[in-house]
Design a protein around this motif. Structure first.
Motif, PDB file in Angstrom:
ATOM      1  N   PRO A  92       0.888  -1.032  -0.155  1.00 46.02           N
ATOM      2  CA  PRO A  92      -0.131  -0.043  -0.176  1.00 46.02           C
ATOM      3  C   PRO A  92       0.836   1.247  -0.029  1.00 46.02           C
ATOM      4  O   PRO A  92       2.123   1.183   0.701  1.00 46.02           O
ATOM      5  CB  PRO A  92      -0.823  -0.117   1.520  1.00 46.02           C
ATOM      6  CG  PRO A  92      -0.979  -1.603   1.608  1.00 46.02           C
ATOM      7  CD  PRO A  92       0.566  -2.067   1.156  1.00 46.02           C
ATOM      8  N   PRO A  93       0.485   2.532  -0.696  1.00 54.25           N
ATOM      9  CA  PRO A  93       1.400   3.679  -0.726  1.00 54.25           C
ATOM     10  C   PRO A  93       1.526   4.049   0.505  1.00 54.25           C
ATOM     11  O   PRO A  93       0.515   4.271   1.318  1.00 54.25           O
ATOM     12  CB  PRO A  93       0.535   4.137  -1.717  1.00 54.25           C
ATOM     13  CG  PRO A  93      -0.846   3.918  -1.806  1.00 54.25           C
ATOM     14  CD  PRO A  93      -0.746   2.454  -1.356  1.00 54.25           C
ATOM     15  N   GLY A  94       2.654   4.617   0.732  1.00 52.86           N
ATOM     16  CA  GLY A  94       3.116   5.376   1.922  1.00 52.86           C
ATOM     17  C   GLY A  94       2.523   6.785   1.935  1.00 52.86           C
ATOM     18  O   GLY A  94       2.054   7.312   0.941  1.00 52.86           O
TER      19      GLY A  94
ATOM     20  N   LEU B 235      -0.096   5.176  -8.595  1.00 50.75           N
ATOM     21  CA  LEU B 235       1.216   4.865  -9.160  1.00 50.75           C
ATOM     22  C   LEU B 235       1.443   3.516  -9.383  1.00 50.75           C
ATOM     23  O   LEU B 235       1.078   2.585  -8.811  1.00 50.75           O
ATOM     24  CB  LEU B 235       2.315   5.298  -8.044  1.00 50.75           C
ATOM     25  CG  LEU B 235       3.841   5.269  -8.548  1.00 50.75           C
ATOM     26  CD1 LEU B 235       4.715   6.220  -7.737  1.00 50.75           C
ATOM     27  CD2 LEU B 235       4.490   3.972  -8.489  1.00 50.75           C
ATOM     28  N   ARG B 236       1.682   3.124 -10.894  1.00 53.71           N
ATOM     29  CA  ARG B 236       1.801   1.699 -11.037  1.00 53.71           C
ATOM     30  C   ARG B 236       3.259   1.471 -11.726  1.00 53.71           C
ATOM     31  O   ARG B 236       3.974   2.463 -12.376  1.00 53.71           O
ATOM     32  CB  ARG B 236       0.714   1.573 -12.065  1.00 53.71           C
ATOM     33  CG  ARG B 236      -0.615   1.744 -11.666  1.00 53.71           C
ATOM     34  CD  ARG B 236      -1.035   0.620 -10.611  1.00 53.71           C
ATOM     35  NE  ARG B 236      -2.556   0.701 -10.346  1.00 53.71           N
ATOM     36  CZ  ARG B 236      -2.995   1.462  -9.361  1.00 53.71           C
ATOM     37  NH1 ARG B 236      -2.031   2.332  -8.529  1.00 53.71           N
ATOM     38  NH2 ARG B 236      -4.165   1.440  -8.809  1.00 53.71           N
ATOM     39  N   PHE B 237       3.616   0.105 -11.629  1.00 54.74           N
ATOM     40  CA  PHE B 237       4.815  -0.197 -12.153  1.00 54.74           C
ATOM     41  C   PHE B 237       4.776  -0.370 -13.642  1.00 54.74           C
ATOM     42  O   PHE B 237       3.924  -1.281 -14.091  1.00 54.74           O
ATOM     43  CB  PHE B 237       5.457  -1.565 -11.655  1.00 54.74           C
ATOM     44  CG  PHE B 237       6.533  -2.175 -12.339  1.00 54.74           C
ATOM     45  CD1 PHE B 237       7.915  -1.569 -12.272  1.00 54.74           C
ATOM     46  CD2 PHE B 237       6.435  -3.140 -13.232  1.00 54.74           C
ATOM     47  CE1 PHE B 237       8.813  -2.074 -12.924  1.00 54.74           C
ATOM     48  CE2 PHE B 237       7.526  -3.807 -13.687  1.00 54.74           C
ATOM     49  CZ  PHE B 237       8.651  -3.201 -13.698  1.00 54.74           C
ATOM     50  N   LEU B 238       5.620  -0.015 -14.376  1.00 54.82           N
ATOM     51  CA  LEU B 238       5.785  -0.090 -16.019  1.00 54.82           C
ATOM     52  C   LEU B 238       7.166  -0.348 -16.356  1.00 54.82           C
ATOM     53  O   LEU B 238       7.918   0.580 -15.983  1.00 54.82           O
ATOM     54  CB  LEU B 238       5.117   1.221 -16.473  1.00 54.82           C
ATOM     55  CG  LEU B 238       3.766   1.824 -16.246  1.00 54.82           C
ATOM     56  CD1 LEU B 238       3.644   2.972 -16.696  1.00 54.82           C
ATOM     57  CD2 LEU B 238       2.750   0.780 -16.985  1.00 54.82           C
ATOM     58  N   PRO B 239       7.378  -1.492 -16.958  1.00 54.05           N
ATOM     59  CA  PRO B 239       8.774  -1.798 -17.268  1.00 54.05           C
ATOM     60  C   PRO B 239       9.124  -0.755 -18.060  1.00 54.05           C
ATOM     61  O   PRO B 239       8.794  -0.228 -18.999  1.00 54.05           O
ATOM     62  CB  PRO B 239       8.545  -3.222 -18.060  1.00 54.05           C
ATOM     63  CG  PRO B 239       7.255  -3.728 -17.593  1.00 54.05           C
ATOM     64  CD  PRO B 239       6.412  -2.438 -17.236  1.00 54.05           C
ATOM     65  N   ILE B 240      10.606  -0.509 -17.916  1.00 54.16           N
ATOM     66  CA  ILE B 240      11.609   0.455 -18.548  1.00 54.16           C
ATOM     67  C   ILE B 240      10.994   1.978 -17.857  1.00 54.16           C
ATOM     68  O   ILE B 240      11.794   2.780 -17.640  1.00 54.16           O
ATOM     69  CB  ILE B 240      11.490   0.455 -20.169  1.00 54.16           C
ATOM     70  CG1 ILE B 240      11.830  -1.152 -20.234  1.00 54.16           C
ATOM     71  CG2 ILE B 240      12.236   1.366 -20.688  1.00 54.16           C
ATOM     72  CD1 ILE B 240      11.796  -1.241 -21.917  1.00 54.16           C
ATOM     73  N   VAL B 241       9.714   2.067 -18.102  1.00 54.99           N
ATOM     74  CA  VAL B 241       9.182   3.621 -17.875  1.00 54.99           C
ATOM     75  C   VAL B 241       9.652   3.898 -16.357  1.00 54.99           C
ATOM     76  O   VAL B 241       9.774   4.956 -16.266  1.00 54.99           O
ATOM     77  CB  VAL B 241       7.673   3.663 -18.353  1.00 54.99           C
ATOM     78  CG1 VAL B 241       7.025   4.934 -17.850  1.00 54.99           C
ATOM     79  CG2 VAL B 241       7.498   3.473 -19.772  1.00 54.99           C
TER      80      VAL B 241
END
Length: 553
Positions: free
Chosen positions: A474-476, A483-489
């Motif tokens: 969970p976000p602090g 906010l999401r993980f996107l490879p390279i980006v």
């Protein structure tokens, strides 16, 4: 003309669509709000990177002699792909306004201006065009080299050797020309900003101030951060007015990078100045490692001097002139070597003093200073006669000891605010936690202060292909839930966040807040008779019209 022909004829629509997808992804939020210039530059860079990835995939496809669609079939396939890609860009652009404003709201910043996204698109176009032109120029260079090799060897061998030759040329130009030139320019500009030698203001006349005629430390070579540190802290009068009791003038010693030629010589000079000022007669001695430029945060050092009635000495030695992110890249070893020399020199002398007649010894550092002082705090060396504690704020992600402690956190506790053991040796604080929770302290007290939105601490070099640990939780506080993980980006977003990390309001990013130092310092150094009410009173005092620290500047 040949360059222009290559510029136009070798443009790839499928690769462009991949670049547009990367651009859409770059508009998603990360840890730090981005203005139009930064967002545009990031978007243009990632669009160019996406285009490059597309071209590489096309080249591999062709080398594998795979079939390619042509004519009407290719046009239909392009349209089928283009519709969702362009739709994603439109949706991301619309949503990015909300994402950025939500992140700004969490950090008490004003919403983005109405023209924000017009500027972003214009900057994206310019950056992409420049990078595309650069890529075409490199491609043309390869073609020229390959063409020359065709005259003396078979085509396949010429292709390979041409590629290797151009790659080596670019590598050597970057390593031996571009990087050293950038380094020299940055180092010279930051050194100039230190106001060394002829640009230094008049030296102090008070004999007990480092840099005075009676001091062993030359005032002109000390540099602006050191001069500010030794002259702008609270004096006995200010501390007494706060506490209502008699106080001492705190001792502050600072040795600049230009004061001596080697880390060992600077460390010995710092020790000699401490001895001149009778610093080992004080109740508390703090060995602080500064940030890359040599700066020491008054928001940290002023409060702890109030807590101890001025019966305290602090010593710091400079190792760089650069901002911490740049020093982390270009001067990786200098901070580690200087902190090691300083801590070992002072600890070796401190160990010779009677245990009941020497100051309590603490290690402190912010940012790159935290990394270097952690590196230098060799726990094996401290086993028989250890320090009393350490307080590290904003520890950078490469810090080995920090990573070790993070991975030793109790199961079920978060990466951004872990719990380690029962809290009798190691505790964590943040903008919403003061480090006061845990079992009674043991003989040594170690404290970390870190904000969930600090990219200097939570950057992950492996985020090219996998999410950092904190992204799976969970976000602090201060972190966008979008906010999401996107490879390279994500990798590029976090790298940009590091460059912007000190542009946030205090309490977020890498901008550490005087309030958040106070209770952790009280926990680590245990001032005599100090209470929670004293902590709150000191917080109010630091808010009462003072700048940065707790001393009227």
């Amino acid at each position: 003309m040949r360059f222009l022909r290559v510029l136009v004829t070798h443009f790839s629509t499928p690769a462009l669509l991949l670049g547009i997808f990367f651009l859409a992804a770059s508009l998603s939020p990360s840890l730090i709000p981005r203005g139009p210039a930064i967002q545009g530059a990031l978007g243009g860079l990632l669009m160019a990177l996406g285009y490059l990835c597309g071209r590489i995939l096309e080249t591999i496809w062709d080398l594998a002699d795979m079939p390619r669609l042509r004519g009407r079939a290719a046009a239909i396939a392009t349209a089928v792909v283009a519709i969702p890609v362009l739709g994603t860009l439109v949706l991301s652009t619309r949503a990015s306004v909300r994402w950025q404003d939500d992140l700004r709201m969490r950090m008490d910043l004003a919403p983005a201006e109405e023209a924000h996204w017009v500027q972003v698109i214009a900057i994206v176009a310019v950056v992409f065009a420049l990078l595309y032109a650069l890529g075409v120029a490199i491609s043309l260079l390869f073609r020229l080299v390959r063409g020359a090799l065709y005259r003396v060897m078979p085509p396949r061998r010429a292709n390979v050797l041409g590629l290797v030759a151009v790659a080596m040329l670019l590598f050597l130009l970057t390593r031996d020309q571009l990087v050293p030139t950038v380094f020299d320019v940055l180092d010279e500009s930051y050194e100039t900003a230190q106001n060394l030698f002829d640009q230094a203001p008049p030296a102090p006349t008070e004999p007990r101030t480092p840099g005075s005629p009676a001091s062993l430390v030359d005032w002109q070579a000390m540099g602006q951060p050191g001069r500010d540190f030794v002259t702008r802290g609270p004096g006995a009068e200010a501390i007494s007015a706060f506490s209502g009791e008699d106080a001492l003038d705190p001792i502050r010693v600072y040795v600049g990078r230009a004061n001596a030629p080697t880390p060992e010589a600077r460390a010995l000079l710092a020790l000699d100045e401490l001895l001149r000022l009778d610093a080992f007669d004080r109740e508390v001695l703090i060995v602080a490692s500064p940030t890359g430029t040599g700066w020491l945060d008054p928001g940290s050092h002023d409060p702890v001097e109030y807590m101890h009635g001025g019966d305290i000495a602090t010593v710091a030695v400079q190792y760089s002139y650069m901002q911490s992110p740049l020093a982390l890249i270009f001067e990786t070893r200098t901070g580690l070597e200087q902190a090691t020399a300083t801590i070992e020199t002072i600890h070796d002398y401190w160990k010779t003093l009677p245990r009941d007649d020497r100051p309590r010894l603490y290690i402190h550092g912010l940012s790159l200073g935290a990394w270097s002082s952690m590196y230098a705090t060799n726990l094996f060396r401290l086993v028989n006669d250890g320090i009393d504690g350490a307080f590290w704020a904003g520890p950078p992600f490469p810090s080995n000891f920090w990573n070790y402690v993070q991975n030793a956190r109790n199961e079920g506790t978060s990466w951004v605010l872990p719990e380690v053991g029962d809290g009798s040796l190691i505790r964590y604080a943040s903008h919403v936690a003061d480090g006061s929770e845990g079992a009674p302290w043991g003989d040594m007290r170690l404290m970390f202060l870190q904000y969930p939105s600090d990219p200097i601490t939570f950057y992950d070099p492996f985020s090219v292909w996998r999410p950092p640990v904190w992204m799976t939780e969970p976000p602090g506080h201060g972190v966008s839930p979008d906010l999401r993980f996107l490879p390279i980006v994500t990798q590029f977003q976090l790298a940009v966040d590091m460059a912007l990390s000190t542009t946030t309001p205090a309490g977020y990013g890498h901008s550490y807040y005087a309030h958040d130092y106070i209770e952790p310092w009280a926990q680590v150094t245990a001032p005599a008779g100090w209470t929670r009410e004293d902590t709150e009173r000191l917080m109010a005092h630091c808010d009462n019209g003072f700048q940065q620290g707790c001393t009227n500047d």
